[in-house]
Write a protein that holds these residues in place. Structure first.
Motif, mmCIF file in Angstrom:
data_model
loop_
_atom_site.group_PDB
_atom_site.id
_atom_site.type_symbol
_atom_site.label_atom_id
_atom_site.label_comp_id
_atom_site.label_asym_id
_atom_site.label_seq_id
_atom_site.Cartn_x
_atom_site.Cartn_y
_atom_site.Cartn_z
ATOM 1 N N ASP A 1 0.835 -1.195 0.000
ATOM 2 C CA ASP A 1 0.000 0.000 0.000
ATOM 3 C C ASP A 1 0.878 1.257 0.000
ATOM 4 O OD1 ASP A 1 -1.427 1.781 2.578
ATOM 5 O OD2 ASP A 1 -2.388 1.601 0.621
ATOM 6 N N LEU A 2 0.460 2.263 -0.735
ATOM 7 C CA LEU A 2 1.254 3.488 -0.861
ATOM 8 C C LEU A 2 1.619 4.076 0.501
ATOM 9 C CD1 LEU A 2 2.311 5.934 -2.615
ATOM 10 C CD2 LEU A 2 0.031 6.898 -2.349
ATOM 11 N N PHE A 3 0.639 4.085 1.395
ATOM 12 C CA PHE A 3 0.874 4.751 2.674
ATOM 13 C C PHE A 3 1.796 3.936 3.582
ATOM 14 C CE2 PHE A 3 -2.951 6.302 0.754
ATOM 15 C CZ PHE A 3 -2.727 7.663 0.781
ATOM 16 N N ALA A 4 1.709 2.615 3.467
ATOM 17 C CA ALA A 4 2.639 1.761 4.223
ATOM 18 C C ALA A 4 4.062 1.998 3.713
ATOM 19 C CB ALA A 4 2.250 0.307 4.045
ATOM 20 N N ARG A 5 4.149 2.177 2.403
ATOM 21 C CA ARG A 5 5.462 2.421 1.792
ATOM 22 C C ARG A 5 6.063 3.735 2.296
ATOM 23 N NH1 ARG A 5 4.340 1.247 -3.956
ATOM 24 N NH2 ARG A 5 4.743 -0.954 -3.578
ATOM 25 N N MET A 6 5.206 4.711 2.520
ATOM 26 C CA MET A 6 5.695 6.016 2.975
ATOM 27 C C MET A 6 6.302 5.937 4.381
ATOM 28 S SD MET A 6 5.311 8.160 0.562
ATOM 29 C CE MET A 6 5.606 6.820 -0.583
ATOM 30 N N LEU B 1 17.402 5.061 1.402
ATOM 31 C CA LEU B 1 16.195 5.840 1.113
ATOM 32 C C LEU B 1 15.626 6.336 2.444
ATOM 33 C CD1 LEU B 1 14.568 3.588 -1.628
ATOM 34 C CD2 LEU B 1 16.459 5.210 -1.800
ATOM 35 N N CYS B 2 15.746 7.622 2.694
ATOM 36 C CA CYS B 2 15.405 8.165 4.011
ATOM 37 C C CYS B 2 13.946 8.612 4.094
ATOM 38 C CB CYS B 2 16.317 9.344 4.352
ATOM 39 S SG CYS B 2 18.059 8.927 4.242
ATOM 40 N N ASP B 3 13.499 9.418 3.124
ATOM 41 C CA ASP B 3 12.138 9.942 3.190
ATOM 42 C C ASP B 3 11.391 9.600 1.893
ATOM 43 O OD1 ASP B 3 9.791 11.301 3.339
ATOM 44 O OD2 ASP B 3 10.659 13.241 3.869
ATOM 45 N N PRO B 4 10.645 8.483 1.926
ATOM 46 C CA PRO B 4 9.960 8.068 0.684
ATOM 47 C C PRO B 4 8.980 9.116 0.163
ATOM 48 C CG PRO B 4 9.931 6.307 2.311
ATOM 49 C CD PRO B 4 10.446 7.520 3.022
ATOM 50 N N SER B 5 8.399 9.926 1.043
ATOM 51 C CA SER B 5 7.395 10.885 0.552
ATOM 52 C C SER B 5 8.052 11.970 -0.305
ATOM 53 C CB SER B 5 6.615 11.508 1.704
ATOM 54 O OG SER B 5 7.458 12.276 2.509
ATOM 55 N N LEU B 6 9.246 12.369 0.080
ATOM 56 C CA LEU B 6 9.954 13.382 -0.714
ATOM 57 C C LEU B 6 10.390 12.794 -2.062
ATOM 58 C CD1 LEU B 6 10.466 16.293 -0.118
ATOM 59 C CD2 LEU B 6 12.656 15.686 0.901
ATOM 60 N N LEU B 7 10.851 11.539 -2.010
ATOM 61 C CA LEU B 7 11.208 10.864 -3.267
ATOM 62 C C LEU B 7 9.974 10.738 -4.154
ATOM 63 C CD1 LEU B 7 13.493 7.954 -1.996
ATOM 64 C CD2 LEU B 7 14.208 9.978 -3.280
ATOM 65 N N LEU B 8 8.836 10.416 -3.515
ATOM 66 C CA LEU B 8 7.584 10.272 -4.269
ATOM 67 C C LEU B 8 7.244 11.576 -4.968
ATOM 68 C CD1 LEU B 8 4.958 8.567 -4.835
ATOM 69 C CD2 LEU B 8 3.992 9.686 -2.826
ATOM 70 N N TYR B 9 7.347 12.676 -4.238
ATOM 71 C CA TYR B 9 6.989 13.978 -4.813
ATOM 72 C C TYR B 9 7.804 14.253 -6.081
ATOM 73 C CZ TYR B 9 6.370 18.906 -5.601
ATOM 74 O OH TYR B 9 6.093 20.100 -6.204
ATOM 75 N N TYR B 10 9.125 14.105 -5.964
ATOM 76 C CA TYR B 10 9.966 14.443 -7.126
ATOM 77 C C TYR B 10 9.807 13.429 -8.259
ATOM 78 C CZ TYR B 10 12.113 18.346 -4.747
ATOM 79 O OH TYR B 10 12.301 19.556 -4.135
ATOM 80 N N GLN B 11 9.660 12.147 -7.906
ATOM 81 C CA GLN B 11 9.552 11.145 -8.973
ATOM 82 C C GLN B 11 8.214 11.211 -9.691
ATOM 83 O OE1 GLN B 11 8.300 7.710 -9.689
ATOM 84 N NE2 GLN B 11 6.494 8.263 -8.469
ATOM 85 N N ASN B 12 7.206 11.779 -9.015
ATOM 86 C CA ASN B 12 5.859 11.792 -9.604
ATOM 87 C C ASN B 12 5.813 12.468 -10.972
ATOM 88 O OD1 ASN B 12 4.358 10.248 -7.903
ATOM 89 N ND2 ASN B 12 3.595 11.936 -6.652
ATOM 90 N N ARG B 13 6.791 13.331 -11.242
ATOM 91 C CA ARG B 13 6.807 13.977 -12.560
ATOM 92 C C ARG B 13 6.970 12.939 -13.671
ATOM 93 N NH1 ARG B 13 4.660 18.876 -12.329
ATOM 94 N NH2 ARG B 13 5.454 20.288 -13.908
ATOM 95 N N LEU B 14 7.556 11.773 -13.313
ATOM 96 C CA LEU B 14 7.821 10.757 -14.341
ATOM 97 C C LEU B 14 6.730 9.697 -14.427
ATOM 98 C CD1 LEU B 14 10.838 11.823 -13.437
ATOM 99 C CD2 LEU B 14 11.543 9.946 -14.907
ATOM 100 N N VAL B 15 5.655 9.867 -13.674
ATOM 101 C CA VAL B 15 4.605 8.840 -13.669
ATOM 102 C C VAL B 15 4.141 8.444 -15.080
ATOM 103 C CG1 VAL B 15 2.152 8.490 -13.079
ATOM 104 C CG2 VAL B 15 3.779 9.144 -11.311
#
Lengths: 311, 569
Positions: B452-457, B530-544
């Motif tokens: 789940d996305l939130f568990a991953r965070m 990988l320290c903060d998955p939410s920050l990685l998620l934010y930046y990577q989301n541009r490549l979705v």
């Protein structure tokens, strides 16, 4: 007021639309690649430039020719033109709709897709019938009703343009499945389960691709399927019966004597569904049967042994 | 507080000793002040005429206004509520008893108040000051040791190093004198309007009018500049239907009259960091309607849309935005009062960080299109897909006559929204931090399939990857992105194109760790943690949208999971 109506494609549907429009006393030009003999009320043409002065153009060509015809139309149409297609097909692995192709290859934006239980004979002869028109533009609906609608043809409308095209194409495939099942002698109750669950299956795929469930349960989906099962003698049914007699897919299609869009759509539809994480038990099993990789008995067994849950 | 409220409610204007008389070479907005009264009257009259012919519609509009304003003011419980609540309560009691003339008068008063509140101002003196001073102040904050010299330097080197502008500027410069340009950018940060104004300035393009959220007017200094540079105020707390009509009609009238405009079709900042796909159509529709209205009146003034992408390697408000998205509050909160934009120390930290980044922000002006999504030629003529010139007026004709048809134009607007979303993908410039984040986040997904996305965070500091593997994957991803770029499906920044994977990862980690409160990822010996998955998620989301196209077979399942994130939008 008389309309300038253009019809591109002189197959069964093209001729039927041309006759229906001519019956309403519109000025009709029927375009095809080869010269055709047509009734006096219709003008035949092999010059695509003749579509230039048309108010509304009906595209009645198989999906496999849609791109090349759209390319030709692209040279003569502009923002003034309204284009409506009646194809039951989708293009390529990405299941591209014909309206998308028209959008990409022509400057026309006021587009529509006419589908549902409408068959060429009824349309040509003016027997009571109904259809569904998917368009974002109310004026397209008005103009199509004016061109070919009336006492004999009730044309409903929806803004779910994608849904109409997906339903129309996938019902074509489901028609082959049901005709096959009928010809192999399945019980009416089995046929009912196959039809209902088949509709659920294609509707889920449609919804995942952005269509509305209501469209699948309306004229474009269920309505079209009822007409097919009731025996309107469309080419898809002939293919299904030929397969049931043991014909190979290619010869079954040849025997039907018309281009069957649904068969080509099926494999791409399954690929897309799996990509979206959806299951396609009925479609997948039938593709296996039609390619002779599975016997009808094994197919039935495979479907019946699946875990059953809430509807 | 009193002073602040006074300025935010009634933005300060400089006194005029002699009114400025625009020169023919001045941009269209220099005429705004002389036309302001006409524009407001035009808006008010059109809305009043549309309602006056139908008493039930008029009464409905008055009731709707009173009901929503009472509800808003009762919740606000501020000075505005004390001033205005009585008026609206009295109004709602009287509406049913009013005769036709009284109702029309009430409508006129309400709409006129709204239109005056919305309409901006343009002061050429403030414009000249702003275009000189603001870039230098920003440059001074970026490089404090050069603060004094930045005010005397002819042009800021720092800004030109940090801000890159791409696109066919010559074409836009030609078009701006021939019709109305409507810039429609992606929206990531509250800095966007400032950065875009600077990009227009350095490109020799004219200033534009745009709607700014009323929250930006609460700061008296920002309010002063916003108000005097042509921005119109948008109070998103107001739910009144008439107010929305005033806003869209104001935008429409401005475009009809040839003012260049800017609006963000995404509505608010992209909370997720993804490229916007579902666009708000209200203001887009106003531009389409402006074209139609001009054609019906036989005014041959074209309207062109300029799809624009604003691409940051570092986003000022990244942490707050992604938190907001993850908590699913992004839909209901339009103002994040306490985000990084409102904290001056975060601005300073941000600017100091980006000064060390080559091309930290890229503004890309895409190829302009007409209101029907067609490409245009160098003279602004609309082109069919076959490359023929076509008359865009044909789209609004009905059997040969141009007509206003709101349903038809709403359908055109939806189509335009689809075209813009496609263009955003093609014109997005992928930045180094986004590509690095994607490769790292994809590893996280590969390590936690189906989670789940939130568990991953919550997996902070729990997953690490061999550095050599990251380098290889980064190189592969870059190669695939280059292939996509060659097909015209996306763009990548020069930094991504030129730097080695080693340089890319080190630079990205350095940028994140020095600015954001949390660390996105860090180097631990020969591994990347990988320290903060939410920050990685934010930046990577541009490549979705590109995830599956840059993945190999082994990475495909993770890429599909990433692609499915787009469904949340």
């Amino acid at each position: 007021m008389s309309l300038q109506v253009g019809v591109v494609g002189a197959g069964g549907f093209g001729q039927a639309i041309a006759r229906a429009a001519a019956r309403q006393e519109h000025d009709v030009v029927l375009w095809s690649r080869r010269e055709r003999s047509v009734p006096e009320s219709i003008r035949a043409s092999t010059n695509i430039d003749d579509m230039k002065d048309r108010d509304v153009i009906f595209l009645a060509a198989p999906a496999r020719h849609a791109t090349s015809i759209a390319d030709q139309l692209g040279k003569v149409v502009d923002g003034r033109h309204l284009i409506v297609h009646v194809s039951r097909g989708l293009i390529g692995a990405e299941l591209k709709t014909i309206t998308t192709v028209l959008r990409e290859h022509t400057a026309a934006r006021r587009l529509g897709a006419l589908a549902g239980p409408l068959v060429p004979n009824a349309l040509a002869e003016g027997r009571p019938s109904g259809a569904i028109l998917g368009t974002m533009f109310p004026e397209v609906t008005e103009m199509v009703r004016e061109a070919i609608g009336g006492m004999e043809l009730r044309i409903y409308d929806t803004t779910d343009v994608l849904g109409v095209q997906l339903a129309s194409a996938t019902v074509g495939f489901l028609t082959v499945v049901l005709a096959y099942a009928q010809a192999t002698g399945v019980e009416p109750s089995t046929l009912a389960v196959l039809a209902t669950r088949g509709m659920v299956e294609i509707s889920r795929i449609g919804q995942a691709l952005g269509a509305s469930e209501e469209t699948f349960m309306g004229l474009a989906g269920l309505g079209d399927l009822i007409a097919a099962v009731a025996g309107d003698e469309r080419a898809e049914s002939l293919v299904g019966r030929a397969l049931a007699r043991g014909a190979e897919l290619a010869s079954a299609v040849a025997e039907a004597g018309a281009y069957v869009e649904g068969v080509e759509v099926a494999e791409h539809m399954i690929e897309q569904a799996h990509r979206l994480g959806l299951q396609t038990p009925i479609s997948s099993v039938f593709v296996e049967i039609s390619n002779r990789r599975m016997t009808p008995e094994d197919a039935l067994h495979a479907l019946m042994e699946r875990r059953v849950g809430p509807e | 507080m009193m002073l602040k409220r006074l300025f935010s409610e009634r933005p300060l204007r400089l006194p005029h000793i002699r009114p400025y008389v625009p020169r023919p070479s001045d941009p269209s907005i220099f005429w705004f002040n002389s036309e302001r009264g006409d524009i407001v009257s035009d808006v008010v009259n059109r809305i009043c005429v549309a309602h006056e012919t139908d008493r039930s519609r008029l009464e409905m509009a008055l009731n709707d206004a009173a009901f929503h304003e009472i509800r808003r003011l009762e919740q606000q419980r501020d000075e505005e509520a004390r001033d205005r609540l009585g008026y609206w309560r009295s109004m709602i009691r009287r509406i049913g008893k009013m005769d036709d003339a009284e109702q029309r008068q009430a409508l006129h008063t309400i709409v006129a108040n709204m239109a005056h509140d919305v309409a901006g101002n343009f002061d050429p003196r403030v414009y000249r000051f702003a275009r000189q001073a603001i870039p230098r102040m920003v440059a001074g904050v970026m490089e404090p040791r050069r603060f004094a010299s930045s005010f005397t330097a002819p042009q800021s080197e720092v800004l030109s190093r940090v801000l890159r502008v791409q696109g066919d500027i010559d074409h836009l410069q030609y078009l701006q004198s021939e019709g109305s340009l409507v810039f429609v950018p992606t929206h990531s940060s509250n800095l966007d309007s400032i950065v875009l104004a600077q990009a227009l300035e350095v490109s020799g393009l004219p200033p534009v009018i745009y709607g700014a959220g009323k929250n930006l007017f609460t700061n008296p200094i920002i309010s002063f500049f916003m108000h005097n540079l042509g921005a119109y105020r948008v109070d998103r707390r107001i739910r009144v239907r008439l107010y929305k009509e005033v806003l869209t009609l104001y935008s429409q009238v401005m475009i009809e009259r040839g003012y260049h405009s800017l609006f963000f079709p995404g509505g608010t900042r992209s909370r997720s960091g993804m490229i916007e796909r579902h666009l708000k159509l209200g203001l887009l529709g106003s531009a389409v309607e402006a074209f139609t209205t001009n054609r019906v009146r036989r005014v041959q003034r074209p309207v062109w849309f300029v799809p624009t992408t604003i691409n940051y390697a570092l986003v000022l408000e990244a942490e707050t935005l992604i938190r907001d998205w993850l908590t699913e509050e992004g839909q209901t909160r339009y103002i994040i009062e306490d985000d990084e934009f409102s904290q001056i120390d975060r601005w300073v930290a941000f600017f100091r960080k980006v000064v060390g980044m080559r091309g930290a922000c890229i503004i890309r002006f895409g190829e302009p299109i007409d209101p029907f999504g067609n490409a245009i030629d160098e003279k602004g003529g609309s082109l069919s897909p076959a490359g023929h010139n076509i008359d865009p007026g044909g789209y609004v004709e009905r059997r040969g006559t141009p007509v206003v048809d709101l349903s038809r134009d709403a359908a055109y607007t939806r189509e335009l929204g689809t075209v813009l979303a496609e263009r955003y993908e093609q014109d997005t410039v992928l930045m180094s931090t986004q590509v690095v984040a994607h490769v790292l986040y994809r590893h996280l997904v590969q390590a936690t399939p189906g989670m789940d996305l939130f568990a991953r965070m919550r997996l902070r500091n729990e997953v690490s990857i061999d550095r050599a593997v990251v380098h290889k994957d980064l190189g592969d991803a870059r190669d695939r992105l280059l292939a996509l770029e060659a097909k015209g499906q996306v763009l990548i920044s020069d930094v991504v194109r030129e730097d080695s994977p080693d340089q890319l990862i080190e630079a990205a980690l350095q940028f994140w760790s020095g600015y954001h409160n949390s660390t996105a990822a860090s180097l631990e010996a020969d591994r990347v943690l990988l320290c903060d998955p939410s920050l990685l998620l934010y930046y990577q989301n541009r490549l979705v949208p590109f995830a599956d196209r840059i993945a190999d077979t082994e990475q495909m399942q993770a890429a599909c999971e990433i692609e499915a994130l787009g469904v949340h939008r």
